[in-house]
Design a protein around this motif. Sequence first.
Motif, PDB file in Angstrom:
ATOM      1  N   VAL A 139       0.513  -1.234  -0.182  1.00 57.23           N
ATOM      2  CA  VAL A 139       0.104  -0.164  -0.055  1.00 57.23           C
ATOM      3  C   VAL A 139       0.899   1.239  -0.052  1.00 57.23           C
ATOM      4  CG1 VAL A 139      -1.671   1.443   1.354  1.00 57.23           C
ATOM      5  CG2 VAL A 139      -2.022  -1.149   1.186  1.00 57.23           C
ATOM      6  N   GLY A 140       0.849   2.242  -0.867  1.00 58.01           N
ATOM      7  CA  GLY A 140       1.430   3.424  -0.800  1.00 58.01           C
ATOM      8  C   GLY A 140       0.732   4.665  -0.877  1.00 58.01           C
ATOM      9  N   PHE A 141       1.366   5.677  -0.419  1.00 56.91           N
ATOM     10  CA  PHE A 141       0.365   7.001  -0.456  1.00 56.91           C
ATOM     11  C   PHE A 141       1.539   8.196  -0.802  1.00 56.91           C
ATOM     12  CE2 PHE A 141       2.615   6.373   3.689  1.00 56.91           C
ATOM     13  CZ  PHE A 141       3.164   7.769   3.967  1.00 56.91           C
ATOM     14  N   PHE A 142       1.094   9.201  -1.338  1.00 56.43           N
ATOM     15  CA  PHE A 142       1.868  10.543  -1.384  1.00 56.43           C
ATOM     16  C   PHE A 142       1.911  11.361  -0.622  1.00 56.43           C
ATOM     17  CE2 PHE A 142       1.102   8.710  -5.923  1.00 56.43           C
ATOM     18  CZ  PHE A 142       2.605   8.496  -6.156  1.00 56.43           C
ATOM     19  N   ASP A 143       2.618  12.310  -0.188  1.00 55.49           N
ATOM     20  CA  ASP A 143       2.440  13.402   0.643  1.00 55.49           C
ATOM     21  C   ASP A 143       1.944  14.728   0.161  1.00 55.49           C
ATOM     22  OD1 ASP A 143       4.558  14.569  -0.648  1.00 55.49           O
ATOM     23  OD2 ASP A 143       5.786  14.290   1.417  1.00 55.49           O
ATOM     24  N   ARG A 144       1.679  14.708  -1.463  1.00 52.13           N
ATOM     25  CA  ARG A 144       0.939  15.497  -1.967  1.00 52.13           C
ATOM     26  C   ARG A 144       0.024  14.949  -2.978  1.00 52.13           C
ATOM     27  NH1 ARG A 144       6.354  16.514  -4.881  1.00 52.13           N
ATOM     28  NH2 ARG A 144       5.998  16.152  -7.091  1.00 52.13           N
ATOM     29  N   GLU A 145      -0.823  15.961  -3.505  1.00 52.65           N
ATOM     30  CA  GLU A 145      -1.940  15.578  -4.594  1.00 52.65           C
ATOM     31  C   GLU A 145      -1.219  15.077  -5.780  1.00 52.65           C
ATOM     32  OE1 GLU A 145      -5.867  17.752  -5.535  1.00 52.65           O
ATOM     33  OE2 GLU A 145      -4.361  18.205  -7.068  1.00 52.65           O
ATOM     34  N   PHE A 146      -1.534  13.788  -6.494  1.00 52.03           N
ATOM     35  CA  PHE A 146      -0.961  13.167  -7.581  1.00 52.03           C
ATOM     36  C   PHE A 146      -1.935  12.761  -8.769  1.00 52.03           C
ATOM     37  CE2 PHE A 146       0.777   9.535 -10.046  1.00 52.03           C
ATOM     38  CZ  PHE A 146       1.912  10.004 -10.264  1.00 52.03           C
ATOM     39  N   SER A 147      -1.531  13.149  -9.949  1.00 56.44           N
ATOM     40  CA  SER A 147      -2.690  12.922 -11.064  1.00 56.44           C
ATOM     41  C   SER A 147      -2.485  11.851 -11.409  1.00 56.44           C
ATOM     42  CB  SER A 147      -2.909  14.452 -11.764  1.00 56.44           C
ATOM     43  OG  SER A 147      -3.385  15.312 -11.093  1.00 56.44           O
ATOM     44  N   PHE A 148      -3.333  10.936 -12.136  1.00 54.23           N
ATOM     45  CA  PHE A 148      -3.103   9.776 -13.204  1.00 54.23           C
ATOM     46  C   PHE A 148      -4.011   9.920 -14.428  1.00 54.23           C
ATOM     47  CE2 PHE A 148      -5.388   8.465  -9.173  1.00 54.23           C
ATOM     48  CZ  PHE A 148      -6.305   7.638  -9.854  1.00 54.23           C
ATOM     49  N   PRO A 149      -3.771   9.248 -15.428  1.00 56.39           N
ATOM     50  CA  PRO A 149      -4.725   9.115 -16.478  1.00 56.39           C
ATOM     51  C   PRO A 149      -5.952   8.188 -16.261  1.00 56.39           C
ATOM     52  CG  PRO A 149      -2.642   8.691 -17.355  1.00 56.39           C
ATOM     53  CD  PRO A 149      -2.581   8.755 -15.787  1.00 56.39           C
ATOM     54  N   ALA A 150      -6.989   8.074 -16.534  1.00 55.02           N
ATOM     55  CA  ALA A 150      -7.958   7.165 -16.400  1.00 55.02           C
ATOM     56  C   ALA A 150      -9.221   7.387 -17.261  1.00 55.02           C
ATOM     57  CB  ALA A 150      -8.492   7.464 -14.796  1.00 55.02           C
ATOM     58  N   ILE A 151      -9.774   6.125 -17.560  1.00 53.77           N
ATOM     59  CA  ILE A 151     -10.872   6.044 -18.250  1.00 53.77           C
ATOM     60  C   ILE A 151     -12.212   5.572 -17.476  1.00 53.77           C
ATOM     61  CG2 ILE A 151     -12.248   4.773 -20.349  1.00 53.77           C
ATOM     62  CD1 ILE A 151      -9.718   4.244 -21.459  1.00 53.77           C
ATOM     63  N   LEU A 152     -13.185   6.454 -17.286  1.00 53.99           N
ATOM     64  CA  LEU A 152     -14.301   6.260 -16.623  1.00 53.99           C
ATOM     65  C   LEU A 152     -15.623   5.575 -17.528  1.00 53.99           C
ATOM     66  CD1 LEU A 152     -12.611   8.459 -14.933  1.00 53.99           C
ATOM     67  CD2 LEU A 152     -14.801   8.859 -13.759  1.00 53.99           C
ATOM     68  N   GLU A 153     -16.439   4.800 -16.804  1.00 51.08           N
ATOM     69  CA  GLU A 153     -17.269   4.233 -17.724  1.00 51.08           C
ATOM     70  C   GLU A 153     -18.659   4.401 -16.643  1.00 51.08           C
ATOM     71  OE1 GLU A 153     -18.250   2.522 -20.712  1.00 51.08           O
ATOM     72  OE2 GLU A 153     -16.219   3.185 -21.420  1.00 51.08           O
ATOM     73  N   ASN A 154     -19.759   5.051 -16.960  1.00 56.60           N
ATOM     74  CA  ASN A 154     -20.878   5.554 -16.180  1.00 56.60           C
ATOM     75  C   ASN A 154     -20.227   6.079 -14.922  1.00 56.60           C
ATOM     76  OD1 ASN A 154     -22.771   4.415 -18.090  1.00 56.60           O
ATOM     77  ND2 ASN A 154     -22.017   2.246 -17.241  1.00 56.60           N
ATOM     78  N   GLY A 155     -19.324   6.785 -14.864  1.00 54.82           N
ATOM     79  CA  GLY A 155     -18.749   7.550 -13.805  1.00 54.82           C
ATOM     80  C   GLY A 155     -18.035   6.996 -12.910  1.00 54.82           C
TER      81      GLY A 155
END
Length: 295
Positions: A139-155
């Motif tokens: 399990v990981g975490f960042f100490d600041r906001e981190f953005s990543f690419p995603a495809i969403l289906e029905n939200g």
Amino acid sequence: MAQNQAMNGKIKQDNYKIFALLSNYLNNAPDFIDEEEVEDIAESGVSKEYAFSVILAAAFGLDVVDNKADRDLFNNYFQQMIHQLDADEYSSNPYYRNINIPTWKTGNSELRYEKYKPYEGFVCDDIIQTKEGRQIPQVGFFDREFSFPAILENGRIWMTITPNEIETMKEPVDQAFGHVLTYGLGLGYYAYMVSEKDKVESVTVVESNQHVIDLFKKHILPQFAYREKVEIIQADAFDYAEKQMAEGSYDFVFTDLWHDVSDGIDMYLRMKEYEKLNPDMAFSYWIEKSILCYL
């Protein structure tokens, strides 16, 4: 013998307990840990990883001070389980650095960037299995906001490129050579990374979802420096493996058809049968180490 059996039974119970606790946390409240609380504990001289672990253990109802069983569980799992990740390291990944994901929506599908909040927990690598049989999720975490690419289906998030995908694809990217076949397209991370390699001559991607193929060809593939190496075939993976894989003269085959272990075991075992029929090809499977923990 009886003592060993009892120990093995206790370890299995511990494994089950950790996975149950983590599943509830990651599925229902991965962002509940407060940044200020972590930093307050870290001011005492401990690492943020340790502070995060202590807060998480307390949220799980573990008494790591006065209860020996809880303390042993903490010591046996948490120190190898919780990781503070370096956002800069992942942001410098070639795909993140060179591929721009546009905001795009059609019907029920949406392409965009999602975010991890500071101190939000997420799976970040394959399960570690110790010599004594402990299965330790990562399990990981960042100490600041981190953005990543995603495809969403029905939200709902359907496909992503997160640190977990990056870590769990390092080996199959490093191992790829010659004419590469990959089952599953996603956002094209694997295809991009292996197309950049001098040792890779071609990348054939088998994907059943024409919508995903169209999205990839329109928005992502044109950004590949070596897009001429990449061929996309619309087909069912197992149908292709049955009827066409042997004719393709592939050197390396990577399968990435599942979302996680829960839906991957049956497909993994099924694809392994085709591996036996193609002994001249090298095979690799996404999150294979985690899947093998359940077999």
